[in-house]
Motif scaffolding. Structure first.
Motif, PDB file in Angstrom:
ATOM      1  N   THR A   1       0.770  -1.190  -0.111  1.00 42.71           N
ATOM      2  CA  THR A   1       0.046  -0.153   0.037  1.00 42.71           C
ATOM      3  C   THR A   1       0.744   1.217   0.013  1.00 42.71           C
ATOM      4  O   THR A   1       1.982   1.115   0.232  1.00 42.71           O
ATOM      5  CB  THR A   1      -0.992   0.158   1.119  1.00 42.71           C
ATOM      6  N   VAL A   2       0.257   2.375  -0.353  1.00 43.03           N
ATOM      7  CA  VAL A   2       0.990   3.840  -0.240  1.00 43.03           C
ATOM      8  C   VAL A   2       0.117   4.561   0.287  1.00 43.03           C
ATOM      9  O   VAL A   2      -1.128   4.833  -0.210  1.00 43.03           O
ATOM     10  CB  VAL A   2       1.216   4.004  -1.785  1.00 43.03           C
ATOM     11  N   ASN A   3       0.528   5.395   1.500  1.00 48.30           N
ATOM     12  CA  ASN A   3      -0.092   6.182   2.094  1.00 48.30           C
ATOM     13  C   ASN A   3      -1.423   5.708   2.580  1.00 48.30           C
ATOM     14  O   ASN A   3      -2.702   6.480   2.497  1.00 48.30           O
ATOM     15  CB  ASN A   3      -0.252   7.625   1.533  1.00 48.30           C
ATOM     16  N   ASP A   4      -1.699   4.456   2.941  1.00 48.02           N
ATOM     17  CA  ASP A   4      -3.113   3.685   3.202  1.00 48.02           C
ATOM     18  C   ASP A   4      -2.772   2.992   4.683  1.00 48.02           C
ATOM     19  O   ASP A   4      -2.621   1.471   4.263  1.00 48.02           O
ATOM     20  CB  ASP A   4      -3.390   2.899   2.039  1.00 48.02           C
ATOM     21  N   ALA A   5      -2.721   3.571   5.542  1.00 48.15           N
ATOM     22  CA  ALA A   5      -2.305   2.760   6.766  1.00 48.15           C
ATOM     23  C   ALA A   5      -3.401   1.792   7.207  1.00 48.15           C
ATOM     24  O   ALA A   5      -3.061   0.644   7.910  1.00 48.15           O
ATOM     25  CB  ALA A   5      -1.974   3.781   8.127  1.00 48.15           C
ATOM     26  N   LYS A   6      -4.696   2.060   6.935  1.00 46.95           N
ATOM     27  CA  LYS A   6      -5.706   1.365   7.191  1.00 46.95           C
ATOM     28  C   LYS A   6      -5.646  -0.096   6.677  1.00 46.95           C
ATOM     29  O   LYS A   6      -5.701  -0.943   7.112  1.00 46.95           O
ATOM     30  CB  LYS A   6      -6.969   2.127   6.819  1.00 46.95           C
ATOM     31  N   THR A   7      -5.305  -0.174   5.319  1.00 47.11           N
ATOM     32  CA  THR A   7      -5.415  -1.315   4.492  1.00 47.11           C
ATOM     33  C   THR A   7      -4.317  -2.197   4.962  1.00 47.11           C
ATOM     34  O   THR A   7      -4.150  -3.224   5.155  1.00 47.11           O
ATOM     35  CB  THR A   7      -5.233  -1.203   3.104  1.00 47.11           C
ATOM     36  N   HIS A   8      -2.998  -1.442   5.469  1.00 46.71           N
ATOM     37  CA  HIS A   8      -1.646  -2.139   5.743  1.00 46.71           C
ATOM     38  C   HIS A   8      -2.115  -2.860   7.011  1.00 46.71           C
ATOM     39  O   HIS A   8      -1.658  -4.020   7.285  1.00 46.71           O
ATOM     40  CB  HIS A   8      -0.798  -1.108   5.844  1.00 46.71           C
ATOM     41  N   MET A   9      -2.614  -2.218   8.101  1.00 47.57           N
ATOM     42  CA  MET A   9      -3.035  -2.677   9.407  1.00 47.57           C
ATOM     43  C   MET A   9      -3.741  -4.029   9.043  1.00 47.57           C
ATOM     44  O   MET A   9      -3.630  -4.817   9.798  1.00 47.57           O
ATOM     45  CB  MET A   9      -3.478  -1.616  10.303  1.00 47.57           C
ATOM     46  N   GLN A  10      -5.093  -3.672   8.206  1.00 46.33           N
ATOM     47  CA  GLN A  10      -6.129  -4.826   8.102  1.00 46.33           C
ATOM     48  C   GLN A  10      -5.381  -5.912   7.514  1.00 46.33           C
ATOM     49  O   GLN A  10      -5.390  -7.107   7.894  1.00 46.33           O
ATOM     50  CB  GLN A  10      -6.733  -4.393   6.973  1.00 46.33           C
ATOM     51  N   ALA A  11      -4.271  -5.794   6.775  1.00 45.27           N
ATOM     52  CA  ALA A  11      -3.515  -6.969   6.087  1.00 45.27           C
ATOM     53  C   ALA A  11      -2.725  -7.656   7.209  1.00 45.27           C
ATOM     54  O   ALA A  11      -2.855  -8.848   7.395  1.00 45.27           O
ATOM     55  CB  ALA A  11      -2.685  -6.390   4.912  1.00 45.27           C
ATOM     56  N   ARG A  12      -2.085  -6.829   8.051  1.00 48.49           N
ATOM     57  CA  ARG A  12      -1.441  -7.550   8.983  1.00 48.49           C
ATOM     58  C   ARG A  12      -2.007  -8.404   9.959  1.00 48.49           C
ATOM     59  O   ARG A  12      -1.926  -9.525  10.449  1.00 48.49           O
ATOM     60  CB  ARG A  12      -0.233  -6.199   9.599  1.00 48.49           C
ATOM     61  N   LYS A  13      -3.156  -7.750  10.279  1.00 48.00           N
ATOM     62  CA  LYS A  13      -4.031  -8.434  11.217  1.00 48.00           C
ATOM     63  C   LYS A  13      -4.626  -9.779  10.700  1.00 48.00           C
ATOM     64  O   LYS A  13      -4.629 -10.738  11.228  1.00 48.00           O
ATOM     65  CB  LYS A  13      -5.304  -7.414  11.766  1.00 48.00           C
ATOM     66  N   ARG A  14      -4.914  -9.470   9.460  1.00 45.76           N
ATOM     67  CA  ARG A  14      -5.763 -10.728   9.088  1.00 45.76           C
ATOM     68  C   ARG A  14      -4.773 -11.811   8.492  1.00 45.76           C
ATOM     69  O   ARG A  14      -5.283 -12.782   8.687  1.00 45.76           O
ATOM     70  CB  ARG A  14      -6.445  -9.947   7.630  1.00 45.76           C
ATOM     71  N   LEU A  15      -3.399 -11.512   8.016  1.00 49.25           N
ATOM     72  CA  LEU A  15      -2.489 -12.555   7.785  1.00 49.25           C
ATOM     73  C   LEU A  15      -2.073 -13.467   8.926  1.00 49.25           C
ATOM     74  O   LEU A  15      -1.841 -14.286   8.987  1.00 49.25           O
ATOM     75  CB  LEU A  15      -1.278 -11.879   6.774  1.00 49.25           C
ATOM     76  N   ALA A  16      -2.288 -12.633  10.040  1.00 48.57           N
ATOM     77  CA  ALA A  16      -1.675 -13.287  11.097  1.00 48.57           C
ATOM     78  C   ALA A  16      -2.724 -14.086  11.670  1.00 48.57           C
ATOM     79  O   ALA A  16      -2.368 -14.995  12.369  1.00 48.57           O
ATOM     80  CB  ALA A  16      -1.661 -12.411  12.586  1.00 48.57           C
ATOM     81  N   ILE A  17      -3.907 -14.000  11.235  1.00 47.33           N
ATOM     82  CA  ILE A  17      -4.999 -15.013  11.857  1.00 47.33           C
ATOM     83  C   ILE A  17      -5.036 -16.318  10.949  1.00 47.33           C
ATOM     84  O   ILE A  17      -4.923 -17.342  11.506  1.00 47.33           O
ATOM     85  CB  ILE A  17      -6.359 -14.500  11.604  1.00 47.33           C
ATOM     86  N   SER A  18      -5.191 -16.154   9.614  1.00 51.37           N
ATOM     87  CA  SER A  18      -5.032 -17.448   8.893  1.00 51.37           C
ATOM     88  C   SER A  18      -4.701 -16.929   7.370  1.00 51.37           C
ATOM     89  O   SER A  18      -4.819 -15.841   6.882  1.00 51.37           O
ATOM     90  CB  SER A  18      -6.334 -18.062   8.897  1.00 51.37           C
ATOM     91  N   PRO A  19      -4.468 -17.926   6.687  1.00 55.35           N
ATOM     92  CA  PRO A  19      -4.021 -17.660   5.072  1.00 55.35           C
ATOM     93  C   PRO A  19      -5.365 -16.822   4.494  1.00 55.35           C
ATOM     94  O   PRO A  19      -6.445 -16.931   4.722  1.00 55.35           O
ATOM     95  CB  PRO A  19      -3.850 -18.957   4.308  1.00 55.35           C
ATOM     96  N   ILE A  20      -4.818 -15.729   3.541  1.00 55.23           N
ATOM     97  CA  ILE A  20      -6.017 -15.292   2.756  1.00 55.23           C
ATOM     98  C   ILE A  20      -6.100 -15.803   1.349  1.00 55.23           C
ATOM     99  O   ILE A  20      -4.881 -16.063   0.730  1.00 55.23           O
ATOM    100  CB  ILE A  20      -5.763 -13.621   2.590  1.00 55.23           C
ATOM    101  N   PHE A  21      -7.139 -16.441   0.893  1.00 52.74           N
ATOM    102  CA  PHE A  21      -7.279 -16.988  -0.417  1.00 52.74           C
ATOM    103  C   PHE A  21      -7.671 -16.103  -1.494  1.00 52.74           C
ATOM    104  O   PHE A  21      -8.581 -15.353  -1.045  1.00 52.74           O
ATOM    105  CB  PHE A  21      -7.940 -18.295  -0.297  1.00 52.74           C
TER     106      PHE A  21
END
Ligand code: FAD
Length: 389
Positions: free
Chosen positions: A355-375
Motif C-alpha cells: 500500500t501507499v499512504n494507506d495505513a488502514k489497509t496495511h494494518m488490516q492486512a497485518r491483522k488478517r494475515l496473522a489469523i489465517s491464510p487469505i485465499f
C-alpha cells in the motif's frame, strides 16, 4: 542462567537486552557493539536525519536506561572470535564468558567488484549519514548505485534539497526484490516526476572521482556517489565458530543455532519462513525486534513458541509511505485494487499486501494475515476488501 552476552548493539541486540530485563532476567547482561557511542536506530538515516541532522533523536535509549537496567554496554568493541567449548567471546585483550550468547551482528554494505568501488560513499551507520549530510550542504550531482529502498530514499531527500540525482539500477525495475512490477512502475513515475534520472537495467561498471560508467556505455558525471547495492550478513563470527551459515546464520524456528547455547536474530540470521518453510533472511526493524522478544521469552520463561510473526516493511520516499505486509517473491502475481492497494499472490494464497499512504489497509492486512491464510478467491469474492473477509 547467570550470564547472557549479546554481540551487536543495533536494533535487535538492544531490543534483546531490553526484553530480557522486561521478562525478569536478573543475571549479568552484556551487550558488545563494534560502533562507538549510544546505540541508535538506522531507518531515519536515509530519511529525516539527512535533513535534520538530529542524532539525539535516533538513540534507542538514553545512557541512563542502560545503567538503571544494569545492562553492561561495551561500545567500540569488535568481537573477534567465539570459543564455544569454553563459552567465551574474545575482543582484543577482553574476554566475556557466557551461559547464553545472542548473535545480533546485522549486515554490512555490499561492494560490487567494480573498479573504483572504494570511492563510493555508504549509508549504513550514523557516521556514514553524517558524512553524506555534510556533502549535501553544497550543490551536488549525485549518482546513486542501486534502486532499492535505501538508494531511493536518499534520492528523494537529495532531490528535495535541490541536488541533481541519477539512480542506476541493475535490474529492469526499481525495488524488484520486494515489490510488484506495478508498484515499481508507480515509484519510477514518482522519482521521474521529482526530476531524478532513473537508469534501469544499466548497472554501474566503474567508478571514478568524477562519476560512474554504466554498462550501456553512458557516463554519469557526479561529485557524490552513493553505493546502495544491497548488503551482506555479518556471519564470519558464526562461521569461525563452526556454525551453519546459508546467507545468514542458520537458526531453527525458535531462533536457536546448532549450538543450543547460541541464538541469532535480525538481519544476520536465516530462519525458516513459517509459510513456506524456506530459510529466509529479513532486513527489517520489525523482524529484529520481534526475534529479540521471542528469544527473551524463551530464555526467561522457557516458552517454546515458534517464530511466526507476519513480516512487514516500510519505506518513505518523498510524500509516499510504502508499506508491505507479508512476504512475496519476485515472481508472485499481483492484483491491483482501484485505489492502488496491491495484493501479491503465490498459487491460491495472498503472499503480501503493498500500500501507499494507506495505513488502514496495511494494518488490516497485518491483522488478517496473522489469523489465517487469505485465499485469492475469498478476497475477490469480498471485492478486494480485507475488512469484509
Ligand atoms: P543492526 O541494527 O545492523 O546492528 C548490528 C550491529 O552489530 C552493528 O552495530 C554492527 O556494528 C554490530 N556488529 C557486527 N559485527 C560485530 C562484532 N563482531 N562485534 C561487535 N559488534 C558487531 N528497516 C525497516 O524496517 N524500515 C526502514 O525504513 C529501514 N530503513 C533503513 C535505512 C537505512 C539507511 C539502513 C542502513 C537500514 C534501514 N532499515 C530499515 C533496516 C534496519 O535498520 C535493520 O533491519 C535493523 O537495524 C536490523 O537490526 P539488527 O540488530 O539485526 O542489525
Amino acid at each position: 542462567m547467570e550470564r547472557i552476552v549479546v554481540i551487536g548493539s543495533g536494533q535487535g541486540g538492544v531490543q534483546a537486552a531490553i526484553s530480557l530485563r522486561q521478562e525478569g532476567y536478573t543475571g549479568k547482561l552484556t551487550v558488545i557493539g563494534a560502533e562507538s557511542g549510544l546505540p541508535y536506530q538506522r531507518p531515519p538515516l536515509s530519511k529525516a536525519f539527512l535533513k535534520s541532522g538530529d542524532a539525539d533523536a535516533l538513540r534507542l535509549r538514553p545512557a541512563a536506561f542502560y545503567e538503571k537496567n544494569n545492562i553492561d554496554l561495551v561500545d567500540g568493541t569488535r568481537v573477534e572470535w567465539i570459543d564455544r567449548a569454553n563459552r567465551v567471546v574474545h575482543a582484543g585483550a577482553s574476554a566475556f564468558g557466557y551461559d547464553h550468547l545472542i548473535l545480533a551482528t546485522g549486515t554490512r554494505n555490499l561492494r560490487p567488484p567494480i573498479p573504483g568501488a572504494e570511492l563510493a560513499l555508504d549509508l549504513r551507520t550514523l557516521e556514514d549519514a553524517v558524512r553524506l549530510r555534510a556533502a549535501l550542504a553544497a550543490p551536488r550531482r549525485c549518482a546513486v548505485i542501486g534502486g532499492g529502498f535505501i538508494g531511493l530514499e536518499f534520492a528523494a531527500v537529495a532531490r528535495s534539497l535541490g541536488h541533481a540525482v541519477t539512480v542506476a539500477e541493475a535490474a529492469p525495475r526499481l525495488m524488484a526484490r520486494v515489490v510488484s512490477p506495478e508498484m515499481s512502475a508507480r515509484f519510477l513515475a514518482l522519482h521521474e516526476a521529482m526530476g531524478t534520472s532513473v537508469r534501469l537495467a544499466d548497472p554501474a561498471v566503474a567508478i571514478s572521482e568524477d562519476g560512474i560508467m554504466l554498462a550501456g556505455g553512458d557516463r554519469i558525471e557526479a561529485d557524490l556517489i552513493l553505493m546502495a547495492a544491497g548488503v551482506v550478513p555479518n556471519t564470519e563470527l558464526a562461521q569461525g565458530a563452526g556454525l551453519a551459515v546459508e546467507n545468514g546464520v542458520v537458526v531453527d524456528c525458535r531462533l536457536v543455532t546448532e549450538d543450543p547455547a547460541i541464538s541469532a536474530l535480525g538481519d544476520c540470521c536465516a530462519f525458516p519462513d513459517p509459510v513456506t518453510d524456506r530459510l529466509v533472511r529479513l532486513e527489517s526493524v520489525q523482524a529484529a525486534t520481534d526475534h529479540a522478544r521471542l528469544i527473551a521469552r524463551r530464555l526467561v520463561r522457557g516458552e517454546r513458541a515458534s517464530y511466526a510473526a507476519v513480516p512487514w516493511f516500510w519505506s518513505d520516499q518523498s510524500d509516499h509511505k510504502l508499506q508491505i505486509a507479508g512476504l512475496s517473491s519476485a515472481a508472485d502475481g499481483a492484483i491491483v485494487r482501484g485505489d492502488g492497494a496491491t495484493f501479491r499472490f503465490c498459487g491460491e494464497r495472498i503472499s503480501a499486501v503493498e500500500t501507499v499512504n494507506d495505513a488502514k489497509t496495511h494494518m488490516q492486512a497485518r491483522k488478517r494475515l496473522a489469523i489465517s491464510p487469505i485465499f485469492v478467491r475469498d478476497l475477490e469474492a469480498a471485492g478486494l476488501d480485507l475488512g469484509a473477509l
